[in-house]
Design an enzyme around this catalytic site. Structure first.
Site, PDB file in Angstrom:
ATOM      1  N   ASN A  16       0.817  -1.228   0.000  1.00  0.00           N
ATOM      2  CA  ASN A  16       0.000   0.000   0.000  1.00  0.00           C
ATOM      3  C   ASN A  16       0.849   1.276   0.000  1.00  0.00           C
ATOM      4  O   ASN A  16       0.457   2.301   0.557  1.00  0.00           O
ATOM      5  CB  ASN A  16      -0.989   0.004   1.191  1.00  0.00           C
ATOM      6  CG  ASN A  16      -2.079   1.063   1.087  1.00  0.00           C
ATOM      7  OD1 ASN A  16      -2.481   1.647   2.097  1.00  0.00           O
ATOM      8  ND2 ASN A  16      -2.574   1.344  -0.090  1.00  0.00           N
ATOM      9  N   CYS A  28       2.980   1.683  -3.172  1.00  0.00           N
ATOM     10  CA  CYS A  28       3.311   1.880  -4.599  1.00  0.00           C
ATOM     11  C   CYS A  28       2.063   1.768  -5.479  1.00  0.00           C
ATOM     12  O   CYS A  28       1.468   2.776  -5.857  1.00  0.00           O
ATOM     13  CB  CYS A  28       4.383   0.885  -5.049  1.00  0.00           C
ATOM     14  SG  CYS A  28       5.944   1.041  -4.146  1.00  0.00           S
TER      15      CYS A  28
HETATM   16  P1  4NP Z   1       3.228  -2.249  -3.409  1.00  0.00           P
HETATM   17  O1  4NP Z   1       4.813  -2.450  -3.440  1.00  0.00           O
HETATM   18  O2  4NP Z   1       2.627  -3.563  -2.984  1.00  0.00           O
HETATM   19  O3  4NP Z   1       2.902  -1.887  -4.825  1.00  0.00           O
HETATM   20  O4  4NP Z   1       2.951  -1.112  -2.437  1.00  0.00           O
HETATM   21  C1  4NP Z   1       5.522  -2.922  -2.338  1.00  0.00           C
HETATM   22  C2  4NP Z   1       5.789  -2.070  -1.289  1.00  0.00           C
HETATM   23  C3  4NP Z   1       6.517  -2.531  -0.195  1.00  0.00           C
HETATM   24  C4  4NP Z   1       6.975  -3.829  -0.158  1.00  0.00           C
HETATM   25  C5  4NP Z   1       6.702  -4.684  -1.216  1.00  0.00           C
HETATM   26  C6  4NP Z   1       5.967  -4.228  -2.299  1.00  0.00           C
HETATM   27  N1  4NP Z   1       7.735  -4.272   0.942  1.00  0.00           N
HETATM   28  O5  4NP Z   1       8.204  -5.425   0.897  1.00  0.00           O
HETATM   29  O6  4NP Z   1       7.897  -3.513   1.918  1.00  0.00           O
END
Ligand code: 4NP
Length: 159
Positions: free
Chosen positions: A11, A13
């Site tokens: 949450n 990107c």
């Molecule tokens: P999102 O991307 O799911 O598109 O927000 C990520 C953001 C953080 C992490 C992995 C994916 N993380 O491992 O912290």
């Protein structure tokens, strides 16, 4: 009010960018009194945080306002949101585990992408800016498709 929740892993990107793009589209089409949206992550790593700086840059360079604090998806969200829109198959598995029904109130985002309805929104977190630009293009197309779907299914074209 028709409520849409975009869901990714962190949450920070993909789903806050989808929320920002879809909100902008709703304002542009004058539908923001009828449809609203929010976003959440299946993981709790970034609760209360702003979107990733690269997410904010990507929104700003496309003139899309972005303002969100990280929150974690919970099964109670099925009571408040008509549509739960997930970015990839791992989000889909995690969300379906908590309830909901695929094709009814749970959909993969790219189901609405006319250029490729069977793909996922790739996770840009470990890549460079080009990954964010690619995600922006995918989300923009998918948001347009999602809004058309909602307009059709809820007869919003008559308003
Ligand atoms: P999102 O991307 O799911 O598109 O927000 C990520 C953001 C953080 C992490 C992995 C994916 N993380 O491992 O912290």
């Amino acid at each position: 009010m028709i409520q849409v929740l975009f869901v990714c892993l962190g949450n920070i990107c993909r789903s806050p960018l989808a929320e920002a793009i879809f909100s902008d589209l709703l304002r542009e089409k004058g539908l923001n009194k009828l449809v609203s949206c929010n976003s959440a992550g299946t993981a709790g790593y970034h609760i209360g945080e702003n979107p990733n700086p690269r997410t904010i840059d990507t929104a700003r360079k496309n003139s899309i306002p972005i303002n969100h604090k990280g929150r974690q998806f919970a099964s109670g969200d099925f009571n408040n949101f008509h549509y739960v829109i997930v970015m990839d198959s791992s989000n889909l598995r995690d969300v379906l585990y908590k309830g909901g029904e695929r094709g009814k109130n749970v959909f993969l985002m790219r189901y609405f992408d006319p250029s490729d309805r069977n793909s996922e929104v790739p996770d840009p977190y470990y890549g460079g800016q080009s990954g964010f630009d690619n995600v922006f293009d995918i989300l923009s197309r998918s948001c347009e498709g999602l809004l058309k779907y909602i307009e059709t299914h809820h007869n919003l074209n008559e308003h």
